[in-house]
Design a protein around this motif. Structure first.
Motif, PDB file in Angstrom:
ATOM      1  N   LEU A  54       8.385   0.633  15.604  1.00 24.07           N
ATOM      2  CA  LEU A  54       7.518   1.728  15.158  1.00 24.07           C
ATOM      3  C   LEU A  54       6.153   1.228  14.686  1.00 24.07           C
ATOM      4  N   GLY A  55       5.984  -0.091  14.606  1.00 25.11           N
ATOM      5  CA  GLY A  55       4.720  -0.655  14.145  1.00 25.11           C
ATOM      6  C   GLY A  55       4.495  -0.482  12.655  1.00 25.11           C
ATOM      7  N   ILE A  56       5.575  -0.417  11.895  1.00 27.40           N
ATOM      8  CA  ILE A  56       5.485  -0.205  10.455  1.00 27.40           C
ATOM      9  C   ILE A  56       5.589  -1.540   9.731  1.00 27.40           C
ATOM     10  N   THR A  57       4.622  -1.803   8.863  1.00 31.38           N
ATOM     11  CA  THR A  57       4.660  -2.965   7.979  1.00 31.38           C
ATOM     12  C   THR A  57       4.786  -2.441   6.559  1.00 31.38           C
ATOM     13  N   LEU A  58       5.775  -2.928   5.836  1.00 30.16           N
ATOM     14  CA  LEU A  58       5.975  -2.484   4.459  1.00 30.16           C
ATOM     15  C   LEU A  58       5.033  -3.222   3.522  1.00 30.16           C
ATOM     16  N   ALA A  59       4.444  -2.482   2.605  1.00 30.86           N
ATOM     17  CA  ALA A  59       3.546  -3.065   1.608  1.00 30.86           C
ATOM     18  C   ALA A  59       4.369  -3.835   0.573  1.00 30.86           C
ATOM     19  N   PRO A  60       3.722  -4.713  -0.166  1.00 31.25           N
ATOM     20  CA  PRO A  60       4.442  -5.395  -1.251  1.00 31.25           C
ATOM     21  C   PRO A  60       4.961  -4.381  -2.272  1.00 31.25           C
TER      22      PRO A  60
ATOM     23  N   ARG B 143      -2.262  23.511  -4.718  1.00 36.10           N
ATOM     24  CA  ARG B 143      -3.603  23.713  -5.283  1.00 36.10           C
ATOM     25  C   ARG B 143      -4.568  22.677  -4.731  1.00 36.10           C
ATOM     26  N   ASP B 144      -4.299  21.380  -4.992  1.00 38.50           N
ATOM     27  CA  ASP B 144      -5.186  20.302  -4.548  1.00 38.50           C
ATOM     28  C   ASP B 144      -4.727  19.676  -3.238  1.00 38.50           C
ATOM     29  N   ILE B 145      -3.455  19.816  -2.946  1.00 40.59           N
ATOM     30  CA  ILE B 145      -2.826  19.124  -1.818  1.00 40.59           C
ATOM     31  C   ILE B 145      -2.025  20.136  -1.006  1.00 40.59           C
ATOM     32  N   THR B 146      -2.171  20.079   0.317  1.00 41.26           N
ATOM     33  CA  THR B 146      -1.421  20.987   1.189  1.00 41.26           C
ATOM     34  C   THR B 146       0.005  20.476   1.378  1.00 41.26           C
ATOM     35  N   VAL B 147       0.861  21.323   1.903  1.00 44.69           N
ATOM     36  CA  VAL B 147       2.239  20.926   2.210  1.00 44.69           C
ATOM     37  C   VAL B 147       2.229  19.771   3.210  1.00 44.69           C
ATOM     38  N   GLU B 148       1.352  19.831   4.201  1.00 39.54           N
ATOM     39  CA  GLU B 148       1.282  18.778   5.218  1.00 39.54           C
ATOM     40  C   GLU B 148       0.845  17.446   4.608  1.00 39.54           C
ATOM     41  N   GLN B 149      -0.142  17.485   3.719  1.00 38.42           N
ATOM     42  CA  GLN B 149      -0.577  16.259   3.042  1.00 38.42           C
ATOM     43  C   GLN B 149       0.539  15.718   2.151  1.00 38.42           C
ATOM     44  N   ALA B 150       1.230  16.607   1.448  1.00 42.07           N
ATOM     45  CA  ALA B 150       2.322  16.187   0.565  1.00 42.07           C
ATOM     46  C   ALA B 150       3.468  15.574   1.374  1.00 42.07           C
ATOM     47  N   TYR B 151       3.733  16.106   2.574  1.00 36.70           N
ATOM     48  CA  TYR B 151       4.726  15.527   3.484  1.00 36.70           C
ATOM     49  C   TYR B 151       4.351  14.071   3.764  1.00 36.70           C
ATOM     50  N   GLY B 152       3.076  13.824   4.046  1.00 36.12           N
ATOM     51  CA  GLY B 152       2.596  12.463   4.287  1.00 36.12           C
ATOM     52  C   GLY B 152       2.769  11.576   3.067  1.00 36.12           C
ATOM     53  N   HIS B 153       2.529  12.130   1.883  1.00 37.61           N
ATOM     54  CA  HIS B 153       2.715  11.353   0.649  1.00 37.61           C
ATOM     55  C   HIS B 153       4.199  11.049   0.420  1.00 37.61           C
ATOM     56  N   ALA B 154       5.060  11.973   0.786  1.00 33.46           N
ATOM     57  CA  ALA B 154       6.507  11.722   0.671  1.00 33.46           C
ATOM     58  C   ALA B 154       6.932  10.633   1.660  1.00 33.46           C
ATOM     59  N   ARG B 155       6.333  10.619   2.843  1.00 36.69           N
ATOM     60  CA  ARG B 155       6.633   9.562   3.818  1.00 36.69           C
ATOM     61  C   ARG B 155       6.181   8.198   3.281  1.00 36.69           C
ATOM     62  N   THR B 156       4.972   8.150   2.736  1.00 38.29           N
ATOM     63  CA  THR B 156       4.476   6.909   2.135  1.00 38.29           C
ATOM     64  C   THR B 156       5.388   6.452   1.002  1.00 38.29           C
TER      65      THR B 156
ATOM     66  N   SER C 182      12.767  12.003   4.047  1.00 41.40           N
ATOM     67  CA  SER C 182      14.044  12.134   4.755  1.00 41.40           C
ATOM     68  C   SER C 182      13.889  11.856   6.250  1.00 41.40           C
ATOM     69  N   ASP C 183      12.836  12.406   6.860  1.00 43.09           N
ATOM     70  CA  ASP C 183      12.599  12.176   8.289  1.00 43.09           C
ATOM     71  C   ASP C 183      12.388  10.684   8.568  1.00 43.09           C
ATOM     72  N   LEU C 184      11.655  10.008   7.681  1.00 40.58           N
ATOM     73  CA  LEU C 184      11.420   8.569   7.829  1.00 40.58           C
ATOM     74  C   LEU C 184      12.734   7.797   7.784  1.00 40.58           C
ATOM     75  N   PHE C 185      13.595   8.106   6.816  1.00 43.10           N
ATOM     76  CA  PHE C 185      14.863   7.388   6.681  1.00 43.10           C
ATOM     77  C   PHE C 185      15.729   7.555   7.935  1.00 43.10           C
ATOM     78  N   VAL C 186      15.766   8.759   8.490  1.00 40.55           N
ATOM     79  CA  VAL C 186      16.551   8.989   9.709  1.00 40.55           C
ATOM     80  C   VAL C 186      15.896   8.264  10.887  1.00 40.55           C
ATOM     81  N   GLU C 187      14.574   8.248  10.936  1.00 37.46           N
ATOM     82  CA  GLU C 187      13.853   7.558  12.004  1.00 37.46           C
ATOM     83  C   GLU C 187      14.156   6.055  11.988  1.00 37.46           C
ATOM     84  N   VAL C 188      14.209   5.462  10.815  1.00 44.96           N
ATOM     85  CA  VAL C 188      14.409   4.017  10.692  1.00 44.96           C
ATOM     86  C   VAL C 188      15.889   3.628  10.721  1.00 44.96           C
ATOM     87  N   PHE C 189      16.732   4.372  10.000  1.00 47.73           N
ATOM     88  CA  PHE C 189      18.138   3.992   9.853  1.00 47.73           C
ATOM     89  C   PHE C 189      19.082   4.751  10.783  1.00 47.73           C
TER      90      PHE C 189
END
Length: 163
Positions: free
Chosen positions: A10-16, A51-64, A110-117
């Motif tokens: 997937l080209g994913i490198t985990l940060a420290p 308010r400050d963050i959309t559902v789509e942006q928050a989805y990305g933050h949950a993935r991170t 959750s989507d990330l965990f299923v994608e990886v595991f």
């Protein structure tokens, strides 16, 4: 497929791993369960979902946040291939009153965990709204992991004898 191989594919490198911000540790293992402390997205990310963050942006933050949690898993276990199963995810969303899309936000992790595991990444889950979170982060997620396999063998380090 190996979780480590899947990350590479997937080209994913985990940060420290980031250190705890208060008086706790990133993970505690008891028996074959690894309990991960709550983590949030990258430092500096702040705001209220709806308010400050959309559902789509928050989805990305949950993935991170999921990536940050996987970095802790690897740090604690030596390899993500030792994850036998993601058992439980608790996702907390810093949202405006009346917000009801917490599950859509936490799907980022959750989507990330299923994608990886694969099937080992399917888990029980709670996704809840919060009136606030530390440092005004939009999401915080904690995880319980079932551990399997043996620890990777670390190369011995030769030490000089004291005289």
């Amino acid at each position: 497929m190996s979780a480590e191989k899947k990350l590479k594919e997937l080209g994913i490198t985990l940060a420290p791993v980031t250190p705890p911000v208060a008086n706790y540790v990133n993970a505690v293992r008891t028996g074959n369960l690894l309990y991960l402390a709550g983590k949030g997205p990258a430092s500096g990310v702040a705001g209220i979902v709806g308010r400050d963050i959309t559902v789509e942006q928050a989805y990305g933050h949950a993935r991170t946040t999921g990536l940050n949690l996987m970095a802790v898993m690897r740090d604690e276990l030596g390899s993500l291939d030792r994850v036998k199963r993601i058992v439980k995810v608790l996702g907390m969303v810093n949202a405006v009153p009346g917000f009801t899309d917490q599950p859509k936000v936490i799907n980022g992790c959750s989507d990330l965990f299923v994608e990886v595991f694969g099937e080992r990444g399917r888990h029980a889950r709670s996704a809840v709204g919060m009136g606030s979170l530390p440092n005004n982060i939009p999401v915080e997620i904690e995880v319980i992991v079932e551990v399997g396999g043996s620890a990777p063998v670390k190369k011995a380090v030769k030490r000089k004898k004291k005289r």
